[in-house]
Design a protein around this motif. Structure first.
Motif, PDB file in Angstrom:
ATOM      1  N   HIS A  48      -7.994 -15.298  -6.173  1.00 39.81           N
ATOM      2  CA  HIS A  48      -6.729 -14.720  -6.431  1.00 39.81           C
ATOM      3  C   HIS A  48      -6.964 -13.449  -7.214  1.00 39.81           C
ATOM      4  CE1 HIS A  48      -4.336 -18.701  -6.080  1.00 39.81           C
ATOM      5  NE2 HIS A  48      -5.615 -18.984  -6.024  1.00 39.81           N
ATOM      6  N   TYR A  49      -6.452 -12.376  -6.579  1.00 42.56           N
ATOM      7  CA  TYR A  49      -6.796 -10.946  -7.179  1.00 42.56           C
ATOM      8  C   TYR A  49      -5.357 -10.463  -7.137  1.00 42.56           C
ATOM      9  CZ  TYR A  49     -11.703 -11.906  -5.771  1.00 42.56           C
ATOM     10  OH  TYR A  49     -12.888 -12.421  -5.644  1.00 42.56           O
ATOM     11  N   THR A  50      -4.930  -9.827  -8.178  1.00 39.87           N
ATOM     12  CA  THR A  50      -3.813  -9.216  -8.519  1.00 39.87           C
ATOM     13  C   THR A  50      -4.127  -7.715  -8.943  1.00 39.87           C
ATOM     14  OG1 THR A  50      -2.859 -11.322  -9.272  1.00 39.87           O
ATOM     15  CG2 THR A  50      -1.579  -8.953  -9.881  1.00 39.87           C
ATOM     16  N   GLY A  51      -3.274  -6.791  -8.217  1.00 45.90           N
ATOM     17  CA  GLY A  51      -3.616  -5.177  -8.527  1.00 45.90           C
ATOM     18  C   GLY A  51      -2.733  -4.502  -7.529  1.00 45.90           C
ATOM     19  N   ILE A  52      -3.214  -3.013  -7.504  1.00 49.11           N
ATOM     20  CA  ILE A  52      -2.652  -2.177  -6.476  1.00 49.11           C
ATOM     21  C   ILE A  52      -3.519  -1.687  -5.368  1.00 49.11           C
ATOM     22  CG2 ILE A  52      -1.708   0.091  -6.368  1.00 49.11           C
ATOM     23  CD1 ILE A  52      -0.471  -0.395  -9.319  1.00 49.11           C
ATOM     24  N   ILE A  53      -3.100  -1.900  -4.136  1.00 47.45           N
ATOM     25  CA  ILE A  53      -3.924  -1.479  -2.994  1.00 47.45           C
ATOM     26  C   ILE A  53      -4.256   0.095  -3.211  1.00 47.45           C
ATOM     27  CG2 ILE A  53      -4.331  -1.551  -0.521  1.00 47.45           C
ATOM     28  CD1 ILE A  53      -2.599  -3.922  -0.602  1.00 47.45           C
ATOM     29  N   THR A  54      -5.576   0.547  -3.301  1.00 46.06           N
ATOM     30  CA  THR A  54      -5.383   1.950  -3.242  1.00 46.06           C
ATOM     31  C   THR A  54      -6.069   2.449  -2.152  1.00 46.06           C
ATOM     32  OG1 THR A  54      -7.682   1.677  -4.334  1.00 46.06           O
ATOM     33  CG2 THR A  54      -6.013   2.054  -5.835  1.00 46.06           C
ATOM     34  N   TYR A  58       1.175  -1.326   0.061  1.00 45.05           N
ATOM     35  CA  TYR A  58      -0.108  -0.146   0.100  1.00 45.05           C
ATOM     36  C   TYR A  58       0.692   1.417   0.130  1.00 45.05           C
ATOM     37  CZ  TYR A  58      -2.962   3.734   1.565  1.00 45.05           C
ATOM     38  OH  TYR A  58      -4.081   4.700   1.828  1.00 45.05           O
ATOM     39  N   ASP A  59       2.023   1.326   0.687  1.00 48.02           N
ATOM     40  CA  ASP A  59       2.821   2.580   0.959  1.00 48.02           C
ATOM     41  C   ASP A  59       3.679   2.737  -0.363  1.00 48.02           C
ATOM     42  OD1 ASP A  59       1.798   2.662   3.544  1.00 48.02           O
ATOM     43  OD2 ASP A  59       3.807   1.952   4.439  1.00 48.02           O
ATOM     44  N   GLN A  60       4.088   1.561  -0.987  1.00 46.09           N
ATOM     45  CA  GLN A  60       4.899   1.950  -2.267  1.00 46.09           C
ATOM     46  C   GLN A  60       4.040   1.880  -3.440  1.00 46.09           C
ATOM     47  OE1 GLN A  60       8.187   2.420  -1.747  1.00 46.09           O
ATOM     48  NE2 GLN A  60       7.771   2.542   0.380  1.00 46.09           N
ATOM     49  N   LYS A  61       2.735   1.490  -3.293  1.00 46.59           N
ATOM     50  CA  LYS A  61       1.756   1.261  -4.442  1.00 46.59           C
ATOM     51  C   LYS A  61       2.420   0.157  -5.435  1.00 46.59           C
ATOM     52  CE  LYS A  61      -0.909   4.543  -3.439  1.00 46.59           C
ATOM     53  NZ  LYS A  61      -1.909   4.179  -2.430  1.00 46.59           N
ATOM     54  N   LEU A  62       2.670  -0.967  -4.883  1.00 48.94           N
ATOM     55  CA  LEU A  62       3.315  -1.844  -5.832  1.00 48.94           C
ATOM     56  C   LEU A  62       1.994  -3.008  -6.045  1.00 48.94           C
ATOM     57  CD1 LEU A  62       6.364  -2.854  -3.344  1.00 48.94           C
ATOM     58  CD2 LEU A  62       6.444  -1.419  -5.716  1.00 48.94           C
ATOM     59  N   ILE A  63       2.343  -3.801  -7.073  1.00 51.73           N
ATOM     60  CA  ILE A  63       1.527  -4.759  -7.414  1.00 51.73           C
ATOM     61  C   ILE A  63       1.514  -5.818  -6.478  1.00 51.73           C
ATOM     62  CG2 ILE A  63       0.806  -6.377  -9.438  1.00 51.73           C
ATOM     63  CD1 ILE A  63       1.969  -4.312 -11.406  1.00 51.73           C
ATOM     64  N   LEU A  79      -9.789  -3.416   2.406  1.00 49.09           N
ATOM     65  CA  LEU A  79      -9.134  -2.742   1.444  1.00 49.09           C
ATOM     66  C   LEU A  79      -9.586  -2.687  -0.017  1.00 49.09           C
ATOM     67  CD1 LEU A  79      -7.533  -4.768  -0.695  1.00 49.09           C
ATOM     68  CD2 LEU A  79      -6.205  -5.242   1.422  1.00 49.09           C
ATOM     69  N   SER A  80      -9.164  -1.754  -0.760  1.00 54.50           N
ATOM     70  CA  SER A  80      -9.757  -1.557  -2.231  1.00 54.50           C
ATOM     71  C   SER A  80      -8.656  -1.906  -2.906  1.00 54.50           C
ATOM     72  CB  SER A  80     -10.199  -0.229  -2.350  1.00 54.50           C
ATOM     73  OG  SER A  80     -11.267   0.358  -1.643  1.00 54.50           O
ATOM     74  N   LEU A  81      -8.624  -2.897  -3.896  1.00 52.04           N
ATOM     75  CA  LEU A  81      -7.809  -3.324  -4.778  1.00 52.04           C
ATOM     76  C   LEU A  81      -8.098  -2.856  -6.274  1.00 52.04           C
ATOM     77  CD1 LEU A  81      -4.961  -5.074  -4.728  1.00 52.04           C
ATOM     78  CD2 LEU A  81      -6.537  -6.782  -5.588  1.00 52.04           C
ATOM     79  N   GLU A  82      -7.268  -2.193  -6.805  1.00 55.00           N
ATOM     80  CA  GLU A  82      -7.569  -1.842  -8.201  1.00 55.00           C
ATOM     81  C   GLU A  82      -6.742  -2.854  -8.925  1.00 55.00           C
ATOM     82  OE1 GLU A  82      -6.448   1.769 -11.165  1.00 55.00           O
ATOM     83  OE2 GLU A  82      -6.684   2.280  -9.087  1.00 55.00           O
ATOM     84  N   THR A  83      -7.643  -3.577  -9.776  1.00 53.42           N
ATOM     85  CA  THR A  83      -7.135  -4.427 -10.624  1.00 53.42           C
ATOM     86  C   THR A  83      -7.331  -3.971 -12.226  1.00 53.42           C
ATOM     87  OG1 THR A  83      -9.351  -5.496 -11.252  1.00 53.42           O
ATOM     88  CG2 THR A  83      -8.024  -6.690  -9.333  1.00 53.42           C
ATOM     89  N   ASP A  84      -6.926  -4.827 -13.148  1.00 54.35           N
ATOM     90  CA  ASP A  84      -6.969  -4.217 -14.581  1.00 54.35           C
ATOM     91  C   ASP A  84      -8.112  -3.737 -14.784  1.00 54.35           C
ATOM     92  OD1 ASP A  84      -4.045  -4.514 -14.695  1.00 54.35           O
ATOM     93  OD2 ASP A  84      -4.446  -6.563 -15.889  1.00 54.35           O
ATOM     94  N   THR A  85      -9.263  -4.391 -14.615  1.00 56.94           N
ATOM     95  CA  THR A  85     -10.484  -4.028 -15.026  1.00 56.94           C
ATOM     96  C   THR A  85     -11.793  -3.187 -14.031  1.00 56.94           C
ATOM     97  OG1 THR A  85     -11.360  -6.336 -14.518  1.00 56.94           O
ATOM     98  CG2 THR A  85     -10.283  -5.959 -16.912  1.00 56.94           C
ATOM     99  N   THR A  86     -11.290  -3.631 -12.878  1.00 57.02           N
ATOM    100  CA  THR A  86     -12.326  -3.088 -11.585  1.00 57.02           C
ATOM    101  C   THR A  86     -11.628  -2.948 -10.298  1.00 57.02           C
ATOM    102  OG1 THR A  86     -14.496  -3.760 -10.762  1.00 57.02           O
ATOM    103  CG2 THR A  86     -12.697  -5.529 -10.925  1.00 57.02           C
TER     104      THR A  86
END
Length: 113
Positions: A71-77, A53-58, A86-93
């Motif tokens: 399984h979800y992959t994305g960036i924690i916003t 979350y702090d580093q905005k890493l995938i 938490l809110s996880l921004e994936t490629d589509t949603t």
């Protein structure tokens, strides 16, 4: 269709893509359900999520809700400790994931050569 001693063999009709999909499905279905996490594992999970979350890493999050593994992959916003989600921004949603449902978090390698 090949007849060999009275039994029908369909193996010759399998495409390589089908074999890969069947192996992947078998691997996913055999994935072990997570046990109760220890204190060390919970702390490591918390640190990984906070660092991502702090580093905005995938990050890839593995969750279990009512014995359904996802399984979800994305960036924690957004990381809300008050509501424990938490809110996880994936490629589509954007997915809202409860912290209690997460049993594994892994940072993704996103290095460019």
């Amino acid at each position: 269709m090949i007849r060999d001693r009275g039994s029908v063999k369909w193996v010759s009709m399998m495409l390589p893509e089908h074999v890969q999909q069947i192996r992947a499905w078998k691997h996913e279905s055999e994935e072990e359900l997570p046990n109760e996490l220890t204190e060390w594992e919970l702390e490591e999970l918390q640190q990984t999520i906070q660092f991502a979350y702090d580093q905005k890493l995938i990050v890839t999050l593995k969750t279990m809700v009512e014995h359904n593994l996802s399984h979800y992959t994305g960036i924690i916003t957004v990381l809300k400790t008050s509501t424990r989600e938490l809110s996880l921004e994936t490629d589509t949603t954007i997915r809202h994931i409860p912290l209690d449902a997460i049993y594994r978090a892994q940072l993704e390698n996103n290095y460019c050569d």
